[in-house]
Design an enzyme around this catalytic site. Structure first.
Site, PDB file in Angstrom:
ATOM      1  N   LYS A   1      69.681  92.846   0.437  1.00 37.98           N
ATOM      2  CA  LYS A   1      69.222  91.451  -0.139  1.00 37.98           C
ATOM      3  C   LYS A   1      69.580  90.624   0.997  1.00 37.98           C
ATOM      4  O   LYS A   1      70.647  90.655   1.606  1.00 37.98           O
ATOM      5  CB  LYS A   1      70.013  91.107  -1.275  1.00 37.98           C
ATOM      6  CG  LYS A   1      69.540  89.876  -2.183  1.00 37.98           C
ATOM      7  CD  LYS A   1      70.216  89.648  -3.466  1.00 37.98           C
ATOM      8  CE  LYS A   1      69.451  88.510  -4.241  1.00 37.98           C
ATOM      9  NZ  LYS A   1      69.854  88.434  -5.692  1.00 37.98           N
TER      10      LYS A   1
ATOM     11  N   GLU B   1      72.483  90.111 -22.274  1.00 35.31           N
ATOM     12  CA  GLU B   1      72.741  88.705 -23.224  1.00 35.31           C
ATOM     13  C   GLU B   1      72.845  89.160 -24.531  1.00 35.31           C
ATOM     14  O   GLU B   1      73.920  88.924 -25.364  1.00 35.31           O
ATOM     15  CB  GLU B   1      71.609  87.836 -23.051  1.00 35.31           C
ATOM     16  CG  GLU B   1      71.509  87.116 -21.866  1.00 35.31           C
ATOM     17  CD  GLU B   1      70.525  87.581 -20.863  1.00 35.31           C
ATOM     18  OE1 GLU B   1      70.109  88.692 -20.898  1.00 35.31           O
ATOM     19  OE2 GLU B   1      70.646  87.077 -19.566  1.00 35.31           O
TER      20      GLU B   1
ATOM     21  N   ARG C   1      67.532  85.479 -25.565  1.00 38.10           N
ATOM     22  CA  ARG C   1      67.613  86.854 -25.604  1.00 38.10           C
ATOM     23  C   ARG C   1      68.467  87.624 -26.654  1.00 38.10           C
ATOM     24  O   ARG C   1      68.403  88.643 -27.100  1.00 38.10           O
ATOM     25  CB  ARG C   1      68.116  87.301 -24.276  1.00 38.10           C
ATOM     26  CG  ARG C   1      66.828  87.682 -23.128  1.00 38.10           C
ATOM     27  CD  ARG C   1      65.995  88.916 -23.459  1.00 38.10           C
ATOM     28  NE  ARG C   1      65.011  88.849 -22.667  1.00 38.10           N
ATOM     29  CZ  ARG C   1      64.771  89.257 -21.409  1.00 38.10           C
ATOM     30  NH1 ARG C   1      65.745  89.843 -20.786  1.00 38.10           N
ATOM     31  NH2 ARG C   1      63.770  89.251 -20.603  1.00 38.10           N
TER      32      ARG C   1
END
Ligand SMILES: Cc1ncc(C[n+]2csc(CCOP(=O)(O)OP(=O)(O)O)c2C)c(N)n1
Ligand SMILES: CC(=O)[C@@H](O)[C@H](O)COP(=O)(O)O
Ligand SMILES: [Mg+2]
Length: 639
Positions: free
Chosen positions: A291, A379, A407
């Protein structure tokens, strides 16, 4: 090897080859040998562009090679690429005709920060919330089969997004349909924070076993001439048997697993993707990336460089200005409250679904590591986990963006509210969020929470109110929610106490006449500004559920117009709650609900979007004056 940059260019770099690529078709006309040059020019342009606009940063840098390889080998847009979350899509947008427009990204009327179907035929699916790509790509693969087409579908999903249940629901179904679907697992061992959980550990072990395989292959060549040493290695290999064999998990589900390969090695990517392109059935290619690849500071700090602000040019003349103390963001007010309350109450446990930094919980995670749970992008699990903790007399606090709580809605009803369990929901990013746009708007929570029995809901008007209402919600023995916006508030003094405010009690900010403005949450200051110009009564309602009935009935009995103001959809919001109460009391009067209109509001500056929705002080004042002018008494006076 790709170039690594150490500075973000402040002027547009020269990218002669990239400038000839206004579509993937032009990219596909290049010889493979040119692709590394495309990668370097694209990465440098990406650094420059995001420096100009701000936005998501590390994820896009990490998929430059993968993006070039995919558009080179797949016949996009006929073959479908579905990017998971979509925050890594900037290289994709550069290669699909939006190179020069990229500097407008996340700005009003500019490019969306995520793939968006209405923006480009290459944006095959709207994303922003994670872990949807495999489901969508499978749908596209099935659609192609039904249409008798041989076009391909590819989902590119990160290791963070892979932690969500929907990803596995989709893979399980893909194994059943045996569709021609390629899932590319872009594994950089990062979510926004460092990735967490058993799956993340599994991926790390694959990496270790990759090293093991390389060691073994290398060792075989070197040691085969030294029998004794080779024997030692063989015995060592026995002891490494427990190293995971890379294909275990995904093969068990029913995917053909290939990898892991180096996601920054163009030759390896082109060769592997080329070989896999026409394989039948569900395929998974495991790609290792970094990343922030190619920008040294981001490689070193992928958390800090998940997103960056626009780089402001240094003023020509440095004028010494007294440093104004920066107001804390609401997330920081929450984070401080969390630490202070945890010090008072050992039962407090804090849960975040992969948003530790954004929710202001870094300090808490360091001070109370045993009472902090980052559950990854899960979630639904976060909500039910809290329910389980509450069953054991703990006091769980779920810190979750309003949009992401969507969610976990069934879990909130079924696993918390129905059982009247003591869970506190700290809803950050409530209301319009601005540059992230409609996918991230926290504009539905009052509607989806108000209807749930046992829930109480607070909407603080400033930072100090936020701190106190968090205590009120926390001390309430049952499910509770406090909603607050992204970013900073009016900058009021924050009292250090952990005092609570009475549940369901409003406070009058200004006593006026004719008009009573009932303000809910972050727009209260704006409503007060309008109220001052109108000499109106202005009430900070503080609570959406329960409402302060007395305050509303008193206002109804002594004013000719009630106005509600909120940063939420009109339908089902706080204004609806007031209407229901007046209706229940049989009170018929002029009521005006000022809220967000019934359409999605796309990206832009939060303040601008609110003004365009008529929720700035000037608009509120004008809309009220216009309404008053239509009242019978006003008409009678006119005639
Ligand atoms: C449902 C949902 N929860 C949380 C987020 C916030 N979020 C955006 S990106 C991200 C991390 C994604 O990690 P990964 O998929 O590995 O992508 P990477 O940034 O590493 O490229 C998170 C948690 C989201 N977009 N959607
Ligand atoms: C892509 C994604 O979902 C997150 O990166 C989100 O954009 C973070 O939002 P904040 O910037 O409000 O924390
Ligand atoms: Mg990742």
């Amino acid at each position: 090897m790709p170039k690594t940059f150490t500075q973000i260019p402040l002027t547009r770099p020269s990218t002669p080859l990239l400038d000839t690529l206004d579509s993937p078709a032009e990219l596909r006309r290049l010889p493979v040998s040119q692709l590394e040059r495309v990668v370097d020019e694209l990465r440098e342009y990406l650094l420059y562009s995001v420096g100009q606009s701000g936005g998501h940063f590390g994820a896009g840098l990490g998929v430059v090679e993968l993006t070039v390889a995919l558009h080179y080998l797949y016949n996009t847009p006929d073959d479908r690429l579905v990017w998971d979350v979509g925050h890594q899509c900037y290289p994709h947008k550069i290669l699909t005709g939006r190179r020069e427009a990229l500097t407008s990204i996340r700005q009003q009327h500019g490019l969306s920060g995520f793939p968006k179907r209405s923006e480009s035929e290459y944006d095959t699916f709207g994303v922003g919330h994670s872990s949807t790509s495999i489901s969508a790509a499978l749908g596209m693969a099935l659609g192609a089969e039904m249409a008798g087409s041989d076009r391909r579908a590819v989902a590119i999903i990160g290791d963070g997004a892979m932690t969500a249940g929907q990803a596995f629901e989709a893979m399980s179904h893909a194994a059943h349909t045996r569709s021609n679907l390629l899932v590319i697992l872009n594994d950089n061992n990062m979510s926004i924070s460092h990735n967490v959980g058993g799956l993340s550990n599994y991926f790390a072990r694959i990496w270790a076993s990759k090293s093991y395989i390389a060691l073994r292959e290398g060792g075989k060549r070197v040691l085969s001439t030294m029998p004794a040493a080779w024997d030692f290695i063989r015995r060592t290999e026995e002891s490494m048997k427990n190293m995971v064999s890379p294909d275990m998990l995904f093969e068990a589900i029913g995917f053909n697993y290939i990898g892991p390969i180096d996601g920054h090695n163009m030759d390896e990517l082109v060769r592997t993707l080329g070989n896999m392109r026409d394989l039948e059935g569900p395929q998974l290619l495991h790609v290792y990336t970094t990343k922030g690849k190619g920008f040294a500071p981001a490689e070193r700090d992928p958390v800090g460089y998940h997103a960056i602000n626009k780089i402001e040019p240094k003023p020509k003349v440095q004028v010494a200005v007294p440093a104004k103390p920066k107001s804390p963001k609401y997330q920081d007010v929450f984070g401080q409250w969390l630490c202070d309350m945890a010090a008072e109450d050992q039962r407090l446990v804090a849960i975040t679904p992969a948003m530790c930094e954004g929710s202001g919980m870094v300090a808490f995670s360091e001070q109370y590591p045993d009472r902090f749970h980052d559950v990854a992008i899960c979630e639904q699990h976060a909500v039910t986990l809290a329910g389980g903790l509450a069953c054991e007399a703990q006091k769980p606090v779920v810190a979750i963006y309003s949009t992401f709580l969507q969610r976990g809605y069934d879990q909130l009803i079924h696993d918390v509210a129905l059982q009247d369990l003591d869970v506190t929901f700290a809803l950050d990013r409530a209301g319009l969020v601005g540059e992230d746009g409609a996918t991230h708007g926290g504009v539905f929570d009052l509607a989806y929470l108000r209807t749930v029995p046992n829930m109480i809901i607070a909407a603080p008007s400033d930072e100090n109110e936020c701190r106190q209402l968090l205590t009120s919600a926390y001390q309430h023995n049952g499910p509770s929610a406090v909603r607050y916006p992204r970013g900073t508030g009016p900058g009021v003094q924050i009292q250090p106490s952990l005092d609570a405010l009475p549940v369901g009690q409003a406070r009058t900010l200004q006593q006026g006449k004719q008009v009573a403005i009932l303000a809910f949450g972050a727009l209260t200051g704006t409503a007060l500004e309008a109220g001052k110009a109108l000499n109106a009564t202005v009430i900070d309602m503080r609570w959406v559920k329960p409402l302060d009935r007395d305050a509303i009935l008193n206002a109804a009995g002594s004013h000719s117009l009630i106005v509600t103001v909120e940063d939420h959809q009109l339908m089902g919001g706080a204004g609806s709650a007031v209407n229901e109460l007046l209706n229940e009391e049989g009170i018929v009067m002029d009521v005006m609900n000022l809220a967000l209109p019934d359409h999605f509001i796309h990206h832009g500056k939060r303040e601008t979007l609110l003004a365009e929705a008529g929720l700035d002080a000037t608009s509120i004042e004008q809309r009220i004056r216009e309404r008053l002018s239509r009242q019978p008494l006003a008409k009678a006076q006119e005639s």
